[in-house]
Design a protein around this motif. Structure first.
Motif, short mmCIF file in Angstrom:
data_model
loop_
_atom_site.label_atom_id
_atom_site.label_comp_id
_atom_site.label_asym_id
_atom_site.label_seq_id
_atom_site.Cartn_x
_atom_site.Cartn_y
_atom_site.Cartn_z
N TRP A 227 0.60 -1.21 -0.06
CA TRP A 227 0.00 -0.01 0.01
C TRP A 227 0.81 1.11 -0.06
N LYS A 228 0.42 2.28 -0.59
CA LYS A 228 0.97 3.56 -0.59
C LYS A 228 1.49 4.15 0.57
N THR A 229 0.54 3.96 1.71
CA THR A 229 0.71 4.58 3.02
C THR A 229 1.94 3.82 3.47
N THR A 230 2.04 2.51 3.45
CA THR A 230 3.41 1.86 4.25
C THR A 230 4.52 2.43 3.33
N SER A 231 4.51 2.48 2.05
CA SER A 231 5.73 2.47 1.23
C SER A 231 6.28 3.80 1.83
N ASN A 232 5.21 4.91 1.83
CA ASN A 232 5.62 6.24 2.29
C ASN A 232 6.38 6.23 3.70
N ILE A 233 5.74 5.42 4.68
CA ILE A 233 6.34 5.48 5.86
C ILE A 233 7.84 4.79 5.93
N LEU A 234 7.82 3.84 5.21
CA LEU A 234 9.13 3.29 4.94
C LEU A 234 10.18 4.22 4.49
N GLU A 235 9.69 4.75 3.49
CA GLU A 235 10.69 5.72 2.87
C GLU A 235 11.21 6.79 3.71
N GLU A 236 10.40 7.38 4.76
CA GLU A 236 10.61 8.15 5.65
C GLU A 236 11.49 7.71 6.83
N ARG A 237 10.96 6.40 7.11
CA ARG A 237 11.57 6.02 8.65
C ARG A 237 12.82 4.80 8.34
N GLY A 238 12.47 4.22 7.20
CA GLY A 238 13.33 3.04 7.15
C GLY A 238 14.87 3.37 6.87
N ILE A 239 15.71 2.07 6.93
CA ILE A 239 17.03 2.28 6.65
C ILE A 239 17.25 1.88 5.08
N PRO A 240 18.01 2.79 4.43
CA PRO A 240 18.24 2.60 3.02
C PRO A 240 18.86 1.43 2.68
N VAL A 241 18.33 0.46 1.70
CA VAL A 241 18.93 -0.64 1.09
C VAL A 241 19.06 -0.86 -0.46
N GLY A 242 20.28 -0.94 -0.69
CA GLY A 242 20.61 -1.19 -2.24
C GLY A 242 20.95 -2.49 -2.57
N TRP A 243 20.19 -3.00 -3.60
CA TRP A 243 20.58 -4.54 -3.88
C TRP A 243 21.43 -4.51 -5.14
N GLY A 244 22.69 -4.90 -4.89
CA GLY A 244 23.73 -5.00 -5.99
C GLY A 244 23.34 -5.49 -7.03
N ASP A 245 22.50 -6.46 -7.19
CA ASP A 245 22.49 -7.34 -8.49
C ASP A 245 21.09 -6.57 -9.43
N GLU A 246 20.61 -5.55 -8.83
CA GLU A 246 19.43 -5.08 -9.58
C GLU A 246 19.95 -4.41 -10.80
N ASP A 247 21.10 -4.02 -11.07
CA ASP A 247 21.53 -3.16 -12.24
C ASP A 247 22.75 -4.07 -12.86
N GLU A 248 22.96 -5.26 -12.57
CA GLU A 248 24.18 -6.03 -12.71
C GLU A 248 24.19 -6.29 -14.38
N ASP A 249 22.82 -6.41 -14.96
CA ASP A 249 22.71 -6.44 -16.38
C ASP A 249 22.74 -5.23 -17.36
N LEU A 250 22.96 -4.17 -16.69
CA LEU A 250 23.07 -2.89 -17.25
C LEU A 250 24.50 -2.58 -17.59
N PRO A 251 24.86 -1.70 -18.74
CA PRO A 251 26.24 -1.22 -18.92
C PRO A 251 26.42 -0.19 -17.63
N PRO A 252 27.76 -0.05 -17.22
CA PRO A 252 28.19 0.65 -16.24
C PRO A 252 27.43 2.32 -16.42
N THR A 253 27.53 2.75 -17.48
CA THR A 253 26.86 4.05 -17.73
C THR A 253 25.52 4.39 -17.27
N LYS A 254 24.81 3.15 -17.37
CA LYS A 254 23.51 3.23 -17.02
C LYS A 254 22.93 2.73 -15.66
N ARG A 255 24.11 2.22 -14.84
CA ARG A 255 23.72 1.87 -13.51
C ARG A 255 23.39 3.03 -12.66
#
Length: 317
Positions: A227-255
């Motif tokens: 739900w948008k309500t929960t995603s907004n709260i997570l965006e505001e209060r949560g710890i940021p997490v980056g998933w290293g494999d999300e862009d692995e198939d893209l060229p470096p310039t587009k990551r």
């Protein structure tokens, strides 16, 4: 969490039958969505209608429960319900191949029809409260069940008594599930008393979500993450997490370049460790054949989340 109320009742019915379908809990950010169908012989439709069925939203809880009791003992009325958990809804809507709420609703409704047909009921007429545009939904049902007479309509729960009966079943079962919710998170026992209506526009529900948002793990299992309500709260209060494999198939310039975002005062710093820093290890070589020592982490060394849930480090297993 399941209902203590049986999710189906299959009386022995003879002759052509009609069936209605409705849901409860489509909009709330908390708890399951429950789909239900009710059905009865067409020859008994007038008698069943005279029991007083109407849209469950127009009735108070006591009136709904009284009508459900009549349904549960009536020898000419059957029902089937299906409870879709918050986890199932969230996973379906957030997975890579999106499975949206309308599709979930359509498929669940057709599963209910199939369940009744599988019991040998001579089902002829089906009435459904629409989700999305009525005609495409109707055609979708007919593609699967071409021999049925199908009516899909807005406000079907107030137009057709058999849909009203289904609406009452869905609402009573969902209310029962929520009123007896057994939190998987031990520290939240009894927390349901303060969560309000469960709708995202309810200020009390929003406060409950904020108060029970873990900075790292998000919300309890009763919450729909999608739900948008929960995603907004997570965006505001949560710890940021980056998933290293999300862009692995893209060229470096587009990551995507992931920078540590600025945090609000309510959010902690970016997590660097689940435990207190370990003391520096000696560079001395251990004797051959020496055994690895078990971790000596105590409950006070661990992040509070793990301590409350009695979780231990892998090397302690």
């Amino acid at each position: 969490m399941s209902s203590e109320i049986p999710l189906h009742r299959y009386p022995t019915l003879t002759g052509p039958c009609q069936l209605g379908i409705d849901e409860a809990g489509r909009g709330p950010v908390l708890g399951p969505m429950v789909y239900a169908c009710a059905y009865w012989p067409k020859a008994d439709a007038v008698d069943c209608k005279n029991l007083g069925f109407m849209d469950s939203k127009a009735l108070d809880a006591e009136a709904r429960e009284e009508l459900f009791k009549k349904i549960s003992i009536h020898d000419k009325i059957g029902y089937v319900a299906k409870s879709l958990t918050p986890q199932y809804i969230s996973h379906s809507m957030l997975r890579l191949a999106k499975y949206n709420l309308n599709e979930i609703s359509h498929d669940t409704a057709m599963d209910l029809i199939q369940a009744v047909l599988d019991k040998g009921v001579d089902l002829q007429d089906v009435f459904v409260d629409t989700v999305g545009k009525p005609e495409p939904y109707r055609q979708k049902i007919l593609n699967r069940f071409p021999s049925l007479n199908v009516t899909v309509s807005e406000k079907a729960d107030s137009r057709f008594p058999v849909v009203s009966a289904a609406s009452i079943c869905a609402k009573v079962i969902r209310d029962d599930i929520l009123s007896k919710w057994d939190f998987e998170e031990p520290h939240l026992k009894g927390a349901e008393k303060g969560w309000g209506s469960g709708y995202p526009g309810d200020a009390q529900t929003k406060k409950w979500l904020v108060d029970n948002c873990d900075h790292l793990f998000g919300f309890p299992t009763v919450v729909r993450f999608s739900w948008k309500t929960t995603s907004n709260i997570l965006e505001e209060r949560g710890i940021p997490v980056g998933w290293g494999d999300e862009d692995e198939d893209l060229p470096p310039t587009k990551r995507r370049k992931v920078d540590a975002p600025s945090r609000s005062k309510s959010a902690p710093n970016i997590l660097t460790s689940f435990t207190k820093p370990a003391p520096a290890k000696s560079d001395a070589v251990k004797p051959s054949g020496s055994k690895r020592k078990r971790s000596s982490l105590t409950a006070s060394d661990r992040d509070m989340y793990f301590s409350m849930r009695n979780l231990i480090a892998i090397d302690n297993l």
